[in-house]
Design a protein around this motif. Structure first.
Motif, PDB file in Angstrom:
ATOM      1  N   GLY A  71       0.513  -1.303  -0.415  1.00 28.15           N
ATOM      2  CA  GLY A  71       0.011  -0.190  -0.216  1.00 28.15           C
ATOM      3  C   GLY A  71       0.669   1.233  -0.318  1.00 28.15           C
ATOM      4  O   GLY A  71       1.000   2.464   0.220  1.00 28.15           O
ATOM      5  N   GLY A  72       1.986   1.037  -0.707  1.00 28.12           N
ATOM      6  CA  GLY A  72       3.049   2.564  -0.328  1.00 28.12           C
ATOM      7  C   GLY A  72       3.698   2.754   0.761  1.00 28.12           C
ATOM      8  O   GLY A  72       3.880   2.309   1.953  1.00 28.12           O
ATOM      9  N   GLY A  73       4.746   3.275   0.630  1.00 28.97           N
ATOM     10  CA  GLY A  73       5.270   3.916   2.286  1.00 28.97           C
ATOM     11  C   GLY A  73       6.397   3.048   1.858  1.00 28.97           C
ATOM     12  O   GLY A  73       7.122   2.088   0.650  1.00 28.97           O
ATOM     13  N   ASP A  74       7.575   3.195   2.777  1.00 26.37           N
ATOM     14  CA  ASP A  74       8.971   2.779   2.774  1.00 26.37           C
ATOM     15  C   ASP A  74       9.200   1.596   3.943  1.00 26.37           C
ATOM     16  O   ASP A  74       8.821   0.694   4.639  1.00 26.37           O
ATOM     17  CB  ASP A  74      10.197   3.539   3.946  1.00 26.37           C
ATOM     18  N   LYS A  75       9.283  -0.010   2.996  1.00 20.96           N
ATOM     19  CA  LYS A  75       8.584  -1.572   3.712  1.00 20.96           C
ATOM     20  C   LYS A  75      10.199  -1.358   5.109  1.00 20.96           C
ATOM     21  O   LYS A  75      10.306  -2.057   5.922  1.00 20.96           O
ATOM     22  CB  LYS A  75       9.348  -1.830   2.893  1.00 20.96           C
ATOM     23  N   PRO A  76      11.813  -0.670   4.608  1.00 22.00           N
ATOM     24  CA  PRO A  76      13.167  -1.026   5.390  1.00 22.00           C
ATOM     25  C   PRO A  76      12.353  -0.655   7.356  1.00 22.00           C
ATOM     26  O   PRO A  76      13.385  -0.234   8.000  1.00 22.00           O
ATOM     27  CB  PRO A  76      13.391  -0.394   4.850  1.00 22.00           C
ATOM     28  N   MET A  77      11.096   0.660   7.159  1.00 22.21           N
ATOM     29  CA  MET A  77      10.796   1.673   8.140  1.00 22.21           C
ATOM     30  C   MET A  77       9.576   1.128   9.203  1.00 22.21           C
ATOM     31  O   MET A  77       9.113   0.438  10.202  1.00 22.21           O
ATOM     32  CB  MET A  77      10.264   2.610   8.150  1.00 22.21           C
ATOM     33  N   ARG A  78       9.482  -0.662   8.237  1.00 26.17           N
ATOM     34  CA  ARG A  78       8.380  -1.302   9.208  1.00 26.17           C
ATOM     35  C   ARG A  78       9.216  -2.072  10.725  1.00 26.17           C
ATOM     36  O   ARG A  78      10.146  -2.269  10.146  1.00 26.17           O
ATOM     37  CB  ARG A  78       8.038  -2.291   7.887  1.00 26.17           C
ATOM     38  N   SER A  79       8.424  -2.751  11.483  1.00 24.97           N
ATOM     39  CA  SER A  79       9.275  -3.352  12.272  1.00 24.97           C
ATOM     40  C   SER A  79       8.980  -4.847  12.208  1.00 24.97           C
ATOM     41  O   SER A  79       7.512  -4.948  12.127  1.00 24.97           O
ATOM     42  CB  SER A  79       8.784  -2.291  13.888  1.00 24.97           C
ATOM     43  N   ILE A  80       9.758  -4.950  12.921  1.00 23.99           N
ATOM     44  CA  ILE A  80       8.992  -6.771  12.937  1.00 23.99           C
ATOM     45  C   ILE A  80      10.656  -7.117  14.803  1.00 23.99           C
ATOM     46  O   ILE A  80      11.502  -6.633  14.721  1.00 23.99           O
ATOM     47  CB  ILE A  80      10.123  -7.475  11.850  1.00 23.99           C
ATOM     48  N   GLY A  81      10.069  -7.502  15.950  1.00 28.04           N
ATOM     49  CA  GLY A  81      10.302  -8.023  16.654  1.00 28.04           C
ATOM     50  C   GLY A  81      11.152  -7.011  17.631  1.00 28.04           C
ATOM     51  O   GLY A  81      11.933  -6.881  18.031  1.00 28.04           O
ATOM     52  N   GLY A  82      10.047  -6.033  17.207  1.00 23.58           N
ATOM     53  CA  GLY A  82      10.434  -4.681  18.108  1.00 23.58           C
ATOM     54  C   GLY A  82      12.002  -3.477  17.103  1.00 23.58           C
ATOM     55  O   GLY A  82      12.197  -2.760  17.768  1.00 23.58           O
ATOM     56  N   ARG A  83      12.312  -4.024  16.715  1.00 32.34           N
ATOM     57  CA  ARG A  83      13.216  -3.291  15.572  1.00 32.34           C
ATOM     58  C   ARG A  83      12.710  -2.405  14.460  1.00 32.34           C
ATOM     59  O   ARG A  83      11.811  -4.150  13.944  1.00 32.34           O
ATOM     60  CB  ARG A  83      14.389  -3.974  15.528  1.00 32.34           C
ATOM     61  N   THR A  84      12.982  -1.770  13.670  1.00 39.53           N
ATOM     62  CA  THR A  84      12.515  -1.921  11.957  1.00 39.53           C
ATOM     63  C   THR A  84      13.807  -2.296  11.018  1.00 39.53           C
ATOM     64  O   THR A  84      14.570  -2.930  11.588  1.00 39.53           O
ATOM     65  CB  THR A  84      13.082  -0.287  11.840  1.00 39.53           C
ATOM     66  N   ILE A  85      12.587  -3.321   9.719  1.00 36.23           N
ATOM     67  CA  ILE A  85      14.236  -3.654   9.087  1.00 36.23           C
ATOM     68  C   ILE A  85      14.889  -3.371   8.762  1.00 36.23           C
ATOM     69  O   ILE A  85      16.472  -3.762   9.327  1.00 36.23           O
ATOM     70  CB  ILE A  85      12.827  -3.954   8.328  1.00 36.23           C
ATOM     71  N   ALA A 112      12.334 -13.796  12.918  1.00 37.77           N
ATOM     72  CA  ALA A 112      12.728 -12.505  13.585  1.00 37.77           C
ATOM     73  C   ALA A 112      13.245 -13.479  14.929  1.00 37.77           C
ATOM     74  O   ALA A 112      14.756 -13.354  16.042  1.00 37.77           O
ATOM     75  CB  ALA A 112      12.369 -10.785  14.069  1.00 37.77           C
ATOM     76  N   ALA A 113      12.410 -14.018  15.543  1.00 36.13           N
ATOM     77  CA  ALA A 113      12.331 -14.814  16.670  1.00 36.13           C
ATOM     78  C   ALA A 113      13.536 -15.540  16.942  1.00 36.13           C
ATOM     79  O   ALA A 113      14.446 -15.566  17.983  1.00 36.13           O
ATOM     80  CB  ALA A 113      10.853 -15.277  17.343  1.00 36.13           C
ATOM     81  N   LEU A 114      13.926 -16.471  15.745  1.00 36.68           N
ATOM     82  CA  LEU A 114      14.545 -17.428  15.222  1.00 36.68           C
ATOM     83  C   LEU A 114      15.959 -16.802  15.148  1.00 36.68           C
ATOM     84  O   LEU A 114      16.791 -17.539  15.731  1.00 36.68           O
ATOM     85  CB  LEU A 114      14.336 -18.611  13.983  1.00 36.68           C
ATOM     86  N   ASP A 115      16.225 -15.815  14.301  1.00 35.70           N
ATOM     87  CA  ASP A 115      17.278 -14.918  14.561  1.00 35.70           C
ATOM     88  C   ASP A 115      17.836 -14.606  15.490  1.00 35.70           C
ATOM     89  O   ASP A 115      19.097 -14.125  15.680  1.00 35.70           O
ATOM     90  CB  ASP A 115      16.347 -14.134  13.382  1.00 35.70           C
ATOM     91  N   LEU A 132      28.274  -3.309  -2.181  1.00 32.43           N
ATOM     92  CA  LEU A 132      28.488  -3.778  -1.790  1.00 32.43           C
ATOM     93  C   LEU A 132      26.857  -3.569  -2.019  1.00 32.43           C
ATOM     94  O   LEU A 132      26.771  -2.625  -0.853  1.00 32.43           O
ATOM     95  CB  LEU A 132      28.069  -4.608  -0.741  1.00 32.43           C
ATOM     96  N   SER A 133      25.948  -4.110  -2.169  1.00 31.55           N
ATOM     97  CA  SER A 133      24.693  -3.656  -2.436  1.00 31.55           C
ATOM     98  C   SER A 133      23.524  -4.695  -1.589  1.00 31.55           C
ATOM     99  O   SER A 133      23.634  -6.252  -1.645  1.00 31.55           O
ATOM    100  CB  SER A 133      23.687  -3.478  -4.068  1.00 31.55           C
ATOM    101  N   ALA A 134      22.234  -4.311  -0.904  1.00 26.93           N
ATOM    102  CA  ALA A 134      21.432  -5.012  -0.427  1.00 26.93           C
ATOM    103  C   ALA A 134      20.817  -4.749  -0.456  1.00 26.93           C
ATOM    104  O   ALA A 134      20.391  -2.998   0.022  1.00 26.93           O
ATOM    105  CB  ALA A 134      21.907  -5.824   0.944  1.00 26.93           C
ATOM    106  N   ALA A 135      19.127  -5.795  -0.305  1.00 25.33           N
ATOM    107  CA  ALA A 135      18.374  -5.571  -0.328  1.00 25.33           C
ATOM    108  C   ALA A 135      17.753  -4.493   1.061  1.00 25.33           C
ATOM    109  O   ALA A 135      17.780  -5.020   1.890  1.00 25.33           O
ATOM    110  CB  ALA A 135      16.513  -6.031  -0.850  1.00 25.33           C
ATOM    111  N   GLY A 136      16.998  -2.929   1.088  1.00 25.81           N
ATOM    112  CA  GLY A 136      16.409  -2.616   2.045  1.00 25.81           C
ATOM    113  C   GLY A 136      15.558  -3.497   3.453  1.00 25.81           C
ATOM    114  O   GLY A 136      15.433  -2.818   4.158  1.00 25.81           O
ATOM    115  N   ASP A 137      15.061  -3.802   2.902  1.00 20.47           N
ATOM    116  CA  ASP A 137      14.265  -5.022   3.468  1.00 20.47           C
ATOM    117  C   ASP A 137      14.110  -6.640   3.114  1.00 20.47           C
ATOM    118  O   ASP A 137      13.431  -7.472   3.751  1.00 20.47           O
ATOM    119  CB  ASP A 137      12.463  -4.655   2.538  1.00 20.47           C
ATOM    120  N   CYS A 138      15.742  -7.121   3.394  1.00 23.41           N
ATOM    121  CA  CYS A 138      15.887  -8.136   3.708  1.00 23.41           C
ATOM    122  C   CYS A 138      17.044  -8.213   5.077  1.00 23.41           C
ATOM    123  O   CYS A 138      17.982  -7.477   5.734  1.00 23.41           O
ATOM    124  CB  CYS A 138      17.219  -8.982   3.100  1.00 23.41           C
ATOM    125  N   PRO A 139      15.905  -8.324   6.044  1.00 21.73           N
ATOM    126  CA  PRO A 139      16.202  -7.941   8.139  1.00 21.73           C
ATOM    127  C   PRO A 139      17.727  -9.205   8.051  1.00 21.73           C
ATOM    128  O   PRO A 139      17.833  -8.848   9.483  1.00 21.73           O
ATOM    129  CB  PRO A 139      15.289  -8.036   8.607  1.00 21.73           C
TER     130      PRO A 139
END
Length: 215
Positions: free
Chosen positions: A27-41, A209-212, A107-114
């Motif tokens: 729905g738009g917006g910045d995927k990397p700013m979404r939070s998982i496990g209490g931290r942003t991606i 994230a819990a596993l990681d 090195l390039s990396a996707a900003g949504d690969c946590p």
């Protein structure tokens, strides 16, 4: 830009986090700013790559101040029309040549690969050197992830020609022009290149994230 001393004996390598996508499936917006496990991606990506790179920059379009809290230099595409990740890679190569001329690799990396591998940069360089390759990209299982790779700064003019003159958009069409090393990581207990593309992926990312975090 953050600046660090890499923990591995690899060539100085600047990391660029690609966050220029439009996130239409969320729905738009910045995927990397979404939070998982209490931290942003994005926090997770930065924490994973900072020890491996000589410095980090962020490729993003639009108002750069939305990323101010992360303390990274934000570099926008200069090829119009949102042509995709190759434009972000080109922006990073050009920025490196102008601001860090002693660095030959990005090195390039996707900003949504946590969950990126902690040995990403070292293994890509090792494969590139072993196979006398010009570029190196990551894979997991039987899937290639060409957006996550090593790029020689000296190729930036050739990349610009491909983007602007040839209207080339797909990364694998670009990498096919050069000797390429591919490094594969296992997908268990989790795929290190999992990325959050949809709202449903966020729920899966919470589980991973819990596993990681427990690893």
């Amino acid at each position: 830009m953050t600046t660090n001393v890499p923990t591995t004996s690899v060539p100085p390598t600047l990391g660029v986090l690609l966050a220029g996508g439009l996130a239409r499936r969320m729905g738009g917006g910045d995927k990397p700013m979404r939070s998982i496990g209490g931290r942003t991606i994005l926090e997770r990506v930065i924490a994973r790559l900072s020890p491996q790179c000589s410095g980090l920059i962020l490729n993003a379009n639009g108002d750069p101040t939305r990323f101010a809290a992360f303390g990274l230099t934000v570099v926008a595409d200069d090829v119009p029309g949102f042509p995709g990740p190759l434009a972000g890679i080109l922006a990073a190569l050009d920025w490196t040549a102008a601001n860090q001329p002693e660095i030959e690799w990005v090195l390039s990396a996707a900003g949504d690969c946590p969950f990126l591998p902690r040995d990403l940069v070292a293994r890509l360089h090792e494969a590139r050197e072993r196979e006398s390759a010009q570029l190196a990209v990551a894979a997991s299982g039987d899937q290639s992830h060409p957006v996550i790779g090593l790029w020689r700064v000296a190729l930036r003019k050739e990349l610009r020609h491909a983007l602007v003159v040839e209207d080339l958009r797909k990364i694998d069409r670009w990498t096919a022009r050069y000797p390429l090393a591919t490094v594969t990581w296992p997908t268990e207990p989790l795929d290190p290149f999992f990325n959050a593309n949809t709202v449903e992926d966020i729920a899966e990312a919470e589980r991973l994230a819990a596993l990681d975090d427990a690893a």
